[in-house]
Scaffold this motif. Structure first.
Motif, PDB file in Angstrom:
ATOM      1  N   GLU A 152       1.131  -1.540   0.203  1.00  0.00           N
ATOM      2  CA  GLU A 152      -0.129  -0.274   0.017  1.00  0.00           C
ATOM      3  C   GLU A 152       0.795   1.308  -0.611  1.00  0.00           C
ATOM      4  O   GLU A 152       0.437   2.330  -0.969  1.00  0.00           O
ATOM      5  N   LYS A 153       2.247   1.239   0.561  1.00  0.00           N
ATOM      6  CA  LYS A 153       2.542   2.371   1.132  1.00  0.00           C
ATOM      7  C   LYS A 153       3.617   3.138  -0.842  1.00  0.00           C
ATOM      8  O   LYS A 153       3.681   3.568  -1.052  1.00  0.00           O
ATOM      9  N   ILE A 154       3.642   1.255  -1.186  1.00  0.00           N
ATOM     10  CA  ILE A 154       4.632   1.849  -1.886  1.00  0.00           C
ATOM     11  C   ILE A 154       3.166   2.207  -3.506  1.00  0.00           C
ATOM     12  O   ILE A 154       3.945   3.021  -4.287  1.00  0.00           O
ATOM     13  N   GLU A 155       2.140   2.238  -3.441  1.00  0.00           N
ATOM     14  CA  GLU A 155       1.268   2.481  -3.957  1.00  0.00           C
ATOM     15  C   GLU A 155       1.389   4.158  -4.170  1.00  0.00           C
ATOM     16  O   GLU A 155       0.886   4.582  -4.841  1.00  0.00           O
ATOM     17  N   LYS A 156       0.704   4.348  -2.879  1.00  0.00           N
ATOM     18  CA  LYS A 156       0.792   5.430  -2.493  1.00  0.00           C
ATOM     19  C   LYS A 156       1.991   6.161  -3.082  1.00  0.00           C
ATOM     20  O   LYS A 156       1.957   7.771  -3.707  1.00  0.00           O
TER      21      LYS A 156
ATOM     22  N   SER B 225       1.589  -5.543 -16.078  1.00  0.00           N
ATOM     23  CA  SER B 225       1.021  -6.268 -15.344  1.00  0.00           C
ATOM     24  C   SER B 225       0.353  -4.857 -14.134  1.00  0.00           C
ATOM     25  O   SER B 225      -0.380  -4.951 -13.797  1.00  0.00           O
ATOM     26  N   ILE B 226       1.173  -4.688 -13.160  1.00  0.00           N
ATOM     27  CA  ILE B 226       1.192  -3.830 -12.685  1.00  0.00           C
ATOM     28  C   ILE B 226       0.541  -2.144 -12.494  1.00  0.00           C
ATOM     29  O   ILE B 226      -0.554  -2.227 -12.219  1.00  0.00           O
ATOM     30  N   ILE B 227       1.095  -1.810 -13.748  1.00  0.00           N
ATOM     31  CA  ILE B 227       0.699  -0.226 -14.058  1.00  0.00           C
ATOM     32  C   ILE B 227      -0.821  -0.786 -14.782  1.00  0.00           C
ATOM     33  O   ILE B 227      -1.452   0.627 -13.929  1.00  0.00           O
ATOM     34  N   LYS B 228      -1.052  -1.502 -15.062  1.00  0.00           N
ATOM     35  CA  LYS B 228      -2.373  -2.095 -15.618  1.00  0.00           C
ATOM     36  C   LYS B 228      -3.637  -2.264 -13.984  1.00  0.00           C
ATOM     37  O   LYS B 228      -4.832  -1.217 -14.176  1.00  0.00           O
ATOM     38  N   ARG B 229      -2.612  -2.478 -12.999  1.00  0.00           N
ATOM     39  CA  ARG B 229      -3.916  -2.608 -11.600  1.00  0.00           C
ATOM     40  C   ARG B 229      -3.973  -1.611 -10.918  1.00  0.00           C
ATOM     41  O   ARG B 229      -5.005  -1.092 -10.182  1.00  0.00           O
ATOM     42  N   LEU B 230      -3.041  -0.205 -11.257  1.00  0.00           N
ATOM     43  CA  LEU B 230      -3.139   0.225 -10.306  1.00  0.00           C
ATOM     44  C   LEU B 230      -4.433   1.436 -10.470  1.00  0.00           C
ATOM     45  O   LEU B 230      -4.275   1.033 -12.160  1.00  0.00           O
ATOM     46  N   PRO B 231      -5.198   1.840  -9.727  1.00  0.00           N
ATOM     47  CA  PRO B 231      -4.443   2.488  -8.360  1.00  0.00           C
ATOM     48  C   PRO B 231      -5.345   1.671  -7.211  1.00  0.00           C
ATOM     49  O   PRO B 231      -4.695   2.022  -6.207  1.00  0.00           O
ATOM     50  N   THR B 232      -5.653   0.466  -8.010  1.00  0.00           N
ATOM     51  CA  THR B 232      -6.117  -0.793  -7.204  1.00  0.00           C
ATOM     52  C   THR B 232      -5.221  -1.521  -5.991  1.00  0.00           C
ATOM     53  O   THR B 232      -3.837  -1.376  -6.442  1.00  0.00           O
ATOM     54  N   PRO B 233      -5.162  -1.488  -4.928  1.00  0.00           N
ATOM     55  CA  PRO B 233      -4.010  -2.112  -4.609  1.00  0.00           C
ATOM     56  C   PRO B 233      -3.874  -3.672  -5.745  1.00  0.00           C
ATOM     57  O   PRO B 233      -4.609  -4.411  -6.041  1.00  0.00           O
ATOM     58  N   LEU B 234      -2.478  -4.137  -5.222  1.00  0.00           N
ATOM     59  CA  LEU B 234      -1.928  -5.049  -5.924  1.00  0.00           C
ATOM     60  C   LEU B 234      -1.895  -6.754  -5.584  1.00  0.00           C
ATOM     61  O   LEU B 234      -1.763  -6.945  -4.224  1.00  0.00           O
ATOM     62  N   ASP B 235      -2.307  -7.125  -6.355  1.00  0.00           N
ATOM     63  CA  ASP B 235      -2.492  -8.591  -5.994  1.00  0.00           C
ATOM     64  C   ASP B 235      -1.533  -9.372  -6.965  1.00  0.00           C
ATOM     65  O   ASP B 235      -1.361  -9.824  -7.697  1.00  0.00           O
ATOM     66  N   TRP B 236      -0.708  -9.904  -5.514  1.00  0.00           N
ATOM     67  CA  TRP B 236       0.869 -10.877  -6.691  1.00  0.00           C
ATOM     68  C   TRP B 236       0.640 -12.025  -7.132  1.00  0.00           C
ATOM     69  O   TRP B 236       1.301 -12.025  -8.368  1.00  0.00           O
ATOM     70  N   LYS B 237      -0.592 -12.661  -7.040  1.00  0.00           N
ATOM     71  CA  LYS B 237      -0.797 -14.134  -7.643  1.00  0.00           C
ATOM     72  C   LYS B 237      -1.398 -13.747  -8.681  1.00  0.00           C
ATOM     73  O   LYS B 237      -1.387 -14.241  -9.576  1.00  0.00           O
ATOM     74  N   GLU B 238      -2.166 -12.594  -8.866  1.00  0.00           N
ATOM     75  CA  GLU B 238      -3.193 -12.275  -9.988  1.00  0.00           C
ATOM     76  C   GLU B 238      -2.292 -11.460 -11.345  1.00  0.00           C
ATOM     77  O   GLU B 238      -1.717 -11.767 -12.517  1.00  0.00           O
TER      78      GLU B 238
END
Length: 116
Positions: free
Chosen positions: A13-17, A71-84
């Motif tokens: 969450e901190k990384i995403e912020k 994969s990370i870019i397309k999921r932002l700004p939602t919390p990252l689900d590393w399994k997905e």
């Protein structure tokens, strides 16, 4: 949930912020992404060239790093689900993806943004 899971979620969450705070307008954001990817990919396979005697099964290829980043870019700004996210990256587990992002790519991203 165990303490490690909570810590990882908080770090994620901190990384995403931190990543969100760097956001600029759409055109500039795309230029930044391209610049970051070129920086990350330019150093991508240095570890493989230095260690040819003993192949490292966990070494990351340029394609895998690109898959992870996209994969990370397309999921932002939602919390990252590393399994997905790991499902989008060929041959890597969710733990490997998380570690690659946290230890390598995020530090390179911060350096790139700080230098601009």
């Amino acid at each position: 949930m165990d303490k490690i899971g909570v810590k990882r979620r908080r770090k994620s969450e901190k990384i995403e912020k931190n990543f969100k705070s760097v956001d600029a307008d759409a055109g500039e954001s795309m230029n930044i992404q391209n610049s970051i990817m070129s920086d990350l990919l330019s150093e991508a396979d240095i570890s493989n060239s230095e260690n040819k005697k003993k192949p490292n099964k966990s070494a990351w290829t340029t394609d895998q790093r690109m898959q992870l980043f996209e994969s990370i870019i397309k999921r932002l700004p939602t919390p990252l689900d590393w399994k997905e996210i790991a499902e989008d990256v060929d041959g890597k587990s969710h733990t490997q993806c998380y570690d690659q992002w946290r230890k390598r790519m995020l530090s390179d991203l911060k350096k790139s943004v700080a230098s601009e």
